[in-house]
Design a protein around this motif. Structure first.
Motif, PDB file in Angstrom:
ATOM      1  N   LYS A 278       0.805  -1.199   0.000  1.00 24.40           N
ATOM      2  CA  LYS A 278      -0.078   0.077  -0.009  1.00 24.40           C
ATOM      3  C   LYS A 278       0.664   1.243   0.046  1.00 24.40           C
ATOM      4  CE  LYS A 278      -4.134  -1.423   2.088  1.00 24.40           C
ATOM      5  NZ  LYS A 278      -4.742  -1.474   3.355  1.00 24.40           N
ATOM      6  N   VAL A 279       1.888   1.305   0.803  1.00 24.13           N
ATOM      7  CA  VAL A 279       2.890   2.333   0.889  1.00 24.13           C
ATOM      8  C   VAL A 279       3.583   2.765  -0.213  1.00 24.13           C
ATOM      9  CG1 VAL A 279       4.810   3.209   1.834  1.00 24.13           C
ATOM     10  CG2 VAL A 279       3.136   2.196   3.337  1.00 24.13           C
ATOM     11  N   PHE A 280       4.013   1.614  -1.048  1.00 27.91           N
ATOM     12  CA  PHE A 280       4.969   2.007  -2.003  1.00 27.91           C
ATOM     13  C   PHE A 280       4.128   2.051  -3.590  1.00 27.91           C
ATOM     14  CE2 PHE A 280       7.951   0.465   1.271  1.00 27.91           C
ATOM     15  CZ  PHE A 280       8.691   1.336   1.082  1.00 27.91           C
ATOM     16  N   ASN A 281       2.840   1.451  -3.297  1.00 31.08           N
ATOM     17  CA  ASN A 281       2.047   1.861  -4.369  1.00 31.08           C
ATOM     18  C   ASN A 281       1.584   3.102  -4.726  1.00 31.08           C
ATOM     19  OD1 ASN A 281       0.256   0.831  -6.709  1.00 31.08           O
ATOM     20  ND2 ASN A 281      -1.485   0.999  -5.229  1.00 31.08           N
ATOM     21  N   ALA A 282       1.015   3.609  -3.264  1.00 33.57           N
ATOM     22  CA  ALA A 282       0.639   5.076  -3.210  1.00 33.57           C
ATOM     23  C   ALA A 282       2.071   6.079  -3.735  1.00 33.57           C
ATOM     24  CB  ALA A 282       0.400   5.380  -1.965  1.00 33.57           C
ATOM     25  N   LEU A 283       3.207   5.749  -3.349  1.00 32.04           N
ATOM     26  CA  LEU A 283       4.148   6.339  -3.825  1.00 32.04           C
ATOM     27  C   LEU A 283       4.567   6.573  -5.189  1.00 32.04           C
ATOM     28  CD1 LEU A 283       6.577   5.687  -0.757  1.00 32.04           C
ATOM     29  CD2 LEU A 283       5.643   7.965  -1.222  1.00 32.04           C
ATOM     30  N   GLY A 284       4.401   5.243  -5.721  1.00 28.64           N
ATOM     31  CA  GLY A 284       4.585   5.155  -7.239  1.00 28.64           C
ATOM     32  C   GLY A 284       3.528   5.688  -8.058  1.00 28.64           C
ATOM     33  N   GLN A 285       2.301   5.767  -7.515  1.00 31.03           N
ATOM     34  CA  GLN A 285       1.199   6.342  -8.271  1.00 31.03           C
ATOM     35  C   GLN A 285       1.443   8.041  -8.321  1.00 31.03           C
ATOM     36  OE1 GLN A 285      -2.508   5.094  -6.681  1.00 31.03           O
ATOM     37  NE2 GLN A 285      -2.449   3.300  -8.111  1.00 31.03           N
ATOM     38  N   ALA A 286       2.130   8.424  -7.175  1.00 35.52           N
ATOM     39  CA  ALA A 286       2.369   9.842  -7.196  1.00 35.52           C
ATOM     40  C   ALA A 286       3.742  10.220  -7.837  1.00 35.52           C
ATOM     41  CB  ALA A 286       2.458  10.250  -5.494  1.00 35.52           C
ATOM     42  N   LYS A 287       4.431   9.288  -8.475  1.00 29.84           N
ATOM     43  CA  LYS A 287       5.366   9.239  -9.162  1.00 29.84           C
ATOM     44  C   LYS A 287       6.760   9.713  -8.312  1.00 29.84           C
ATOM     45  CE  LYS A 287       3.934  10.188 -13.911  1.00 29.84           C
ATOM     46  NZ  LYS A 287       2.901   9.118 -14.094  1.00 29.84           N
ATOM     47  N   LYS A 315       8.218  16.513  -0.076  1.00 31.04           N
ATOM     48  CA  LYS A 315       7.019  16.961   0.627  1.00 31.04           C
ATOM     49  C   LYS A 315       5.969  15.941  -0.162  1.00 31.04           C
ATOM     50  CE  LYS A 315       6.537  22.067   1.058  1.00 31.04           C
ATOM     51  NZ  LYS A 315       6.609  22.979   0.267  1.00 31.04           N
ATOM     52  N   ASP A 316       6.034  15.870  -1.386  1.00 29.54           N
ATOM     53  CA  ASP A 316       4.909  14.875  -2.027  1.00 29.54           C
ATOM     54  C   ASP A 316       5.141  13.654  -1.616  1.00 29.54           C
ATOM     55  OD1 ASP A 316       4.620  17.134  -3.799  1.00 29.54           O
ATOM     56  OD2 ASP A 316       5.623  16.305  -5.433  1.00 29.54           O
ATOM     57  N   ALA A 317       6.103  13.015  -1.311  1.00 28.70           N
ATOM     58  CA  ALA A 317       6.061  11.702  -0.697  1.00 28.70           C
ATOM     59  C   ALA A 317       5.415  11.576   0.812  1.00 28.70           C
ATOM     60  CB  ALA A 317       7.553  11.186  -0.605  1.00 28.70           C
ATOM     61  N   ILE A 318       5.670  12.769   1.488  1.00 30.03           N
ATOM     62  CA  ILE A 318       4.881  12.737   2.949  1.00 30.03           C
ATOM     63  C   ILE A 318       3.571  12.856   2.674  1.00 30.03           C
ATOM     64  CG2 ILE A 318       4.489  14.030   5.005  1.00 30.03           C
ATOM     65  CD1 ILE A 318       7.542  14.828   4.891  1.00 30.03           C
ATOM     66  N   ALA A 319       2.941  13.640   1.534  1.00 33.60           N
ATOM     67  CA  ALA A 319       1.745  13.868   1.146  1.00 33.60           C
ATOM     68  C   ALA A 319       1.024  12.694   0.916  1.00 33.60           C
ATOM     69  CB  ALA A 319       1.523  15.021   0.325  1.00 33.60           C
ATOM     70  N   ALA A 320       1.715  11.867  -0.054  1.00 35.29           N
ATOM     71  CA  ALA A 320       1.219  10.782  -0.450  1.00 35.29           C
ATOM     72  C   ALA A 320       0.937   9.477   0.817  1.00 35.29           C
ATOM     73  CB  ALA A 320       2.328   9.939  -1.407  1.00 35.29           C
TER      74      ALA A 320
END
Ligand code: ADP
Ligand code: ASP
Ligand code: MG
Length: 402
Positions: A278-287, A315-320
């Motif tokens: 779940k974590v890395f899928n969300a990060l992947g989707q946020a590019k 910042k984007d990673a934390i938001a994801a």
């Protein structure tokens, strides 16, 4: 007659004297009867200065407008260099990226070259013109100007060399080749005569900015022989990057340091199947490009996951991750930007046990604490406190290379 592509970086064209120096290097090549395409980047710190100007007006400027702005730096360099070559009495034409046929995708600020329509370049060479091309830029399907990411003019040069099947692509910079570590930081660094694409790609990706990693990737793919050499001492031979090099007894080829790193920890995650997904899928989707990953051993039904990303994506990673709060249970997200990644690279380490131990011993002797470790067949990276970075590079370098 050979076709040579020569690329000159920002410091090589930083002022009038340097531009005149480049004009001499280029025309000396032309005088030998060779065709020459020259790729230049923006003068000195121009690109950084343009970024600062944009921030003053609008810190959240769109990437399209950033590209319109940043591409201006290279336009100044090509015209000035062409004027210097004219003054020496040689036929020359300067071309912007789109005029030279650089077609890219639409990922503004980090665009990838799709193809080069090389008719114009070929026509200018057929007229025996010296062709001066703006590096770092292209045009997308909407006829918008794009840029290729910081350090991207190395890639422009290699792309032209591949497209025109040039005999050699020479990257001129402010050092006289590729060293075993950044020669400005490590006085004991040694210049290499040759290095493989694979090793150079790792070093470039891990922070040795002497070559942009995409340029090395492209050179390998299209078999473009690259040479890194000095614009200030052009008589010196440089470093050749190619497929295979004569085997030396060296265990490692070089040490690189990357300070563009942030570390993020998700603490107290509930420990059951699917959490990491779940974590890395969300990060992947946020590019988000995730680099080193560490998962702690579970305790009392919880675990921690720590990973690194580049500073600009922190910042984007934390938001994801925070968006997952409803579907994932965790106690907190921490982040630390005061870290650096120090890596050793070398195909020799594949067959030699004890390389990692030797690296860790050097760090331990220098009282440097290791926060994370990652390894592959030809590299070992450690994450450390950024304040220890310079000492760590020197300690590790001197343990392996003398
Ligand atoms: P340019 O403006 O010519 O593109 P860069 O600043 O991008 O130049 O790259 C050249 C710099 O790369 C050198 O000044 C040097 O400090 C740095 N560098 C980092 N690692 C290495 C290395 N292993 N070998 C040579 N130079 C390196
Ligand atoms: N001028 C651009 C930069 O500073 C491209 C380059 O130097 O290669 O990133
Ligand atoms: Mg560069």
């Amino acid at each position: 007659m050979s076709l040579i592509v020569k690329k000159f970086g920002g410091s090589s064209v930083a002022n009038a004297e340097r531009v005149n120096n480049v004009a001499r290097i280029v025309t000396d090549e032309y005088k030998k009867g060779n065709n020459v395409v020259v790729v230049v980047s923006a003068q000195g710190d121009t690109t950084d200065d343009l970024i600062d100007k944009a921030k003053e007006i609008n810190p959240a400027a769109s990437k399209r407008e950033m590209d319109m702005l940043l591409s201006a730096g290279e336009q100044i360099s090509i015209s000035l260099l062409a004027m210097a070559i004219e003054k020496l009495g040689f036929p020359v034409v300067s071309l912007l990226g789109w005029q030279a046929g650089f077609q890219t995708d639409s990922n503004y600020t980090v665009a990838r070259i799709k193809k080069i329509e090389s008719e114009r370049l070929k026509a200018e060479l057929a007229r025996r013109n010296i062709v001066v091309v703006a590096g770092f830029q292209g045009i997308n399907k909407y006829d918008d100007v794009t840029t290729l990411g910081r350090g991207g003019s190395d890639t422009s040069a290699v792309a032209i060399a591949a497209s025109l099947k040039a005999d050699l692509c020479q990257i001129y910079t402010d050092v006289d080749g590729v060293y075993t570590a950044d020669p400005r930081k490590v006085s004991t660094a040694v210049k290499m005569d040759e290095i493989t694409y694979e090793e150079m790609l790792e070093l470039a990706t891990l922070g040795a900015q002497v070559l942009n990693n995409r340029s090395v990737e492209m050179a390998k793919k299209y078999n473009v022989e690259l040479e890194v050499r000095s614009s200030l001492e052009p008589q010196k031979s440089g470093t050749i990057v190619k497929e295979t090099v004569k085997m030396e007894k060296m265990l490692i080829r070089g040490v690189a340091c990357d300070k563009n790193v942030s570390r993020i920890s998700i603490v107290g995650l509930s420990d059951h199947p699917g959490t990491a997904f779940k974590v890395f899928n969300a990060l992947g989707q946020a590019k988000i490009n995730v680099d080193i990953i560490l998962q702690s051993v579970g305790r009392d039904g919880t675990k921690d996951i720590t990973f690194t990303v580049s500073k600009d994506q922190c910042k984007d990673a934390i938001a994801a991750v925070e968006k997952l709060e409803d579907s994932l249970k965790y106690s907190k997200v921490l982040h630390d930007e005061t870290v650096a990644k120090v890596s050793i690279v070398g195909t020799g380490m594949e067959t030699h046990p004890g390389v990692a131990a030797k690296m860790f011993e050097a760090l331990s002797d220098a009282s440097i604490n290791i926060q994370m470790i990652s390894t592959s067949e030809i590299k070992i990276s450690v994450l450390i406190d950024v304040n220890d970075a310079e000492r760590a590079v020197t300690a590790v370098h001197d343990a392996f290379i003398n």
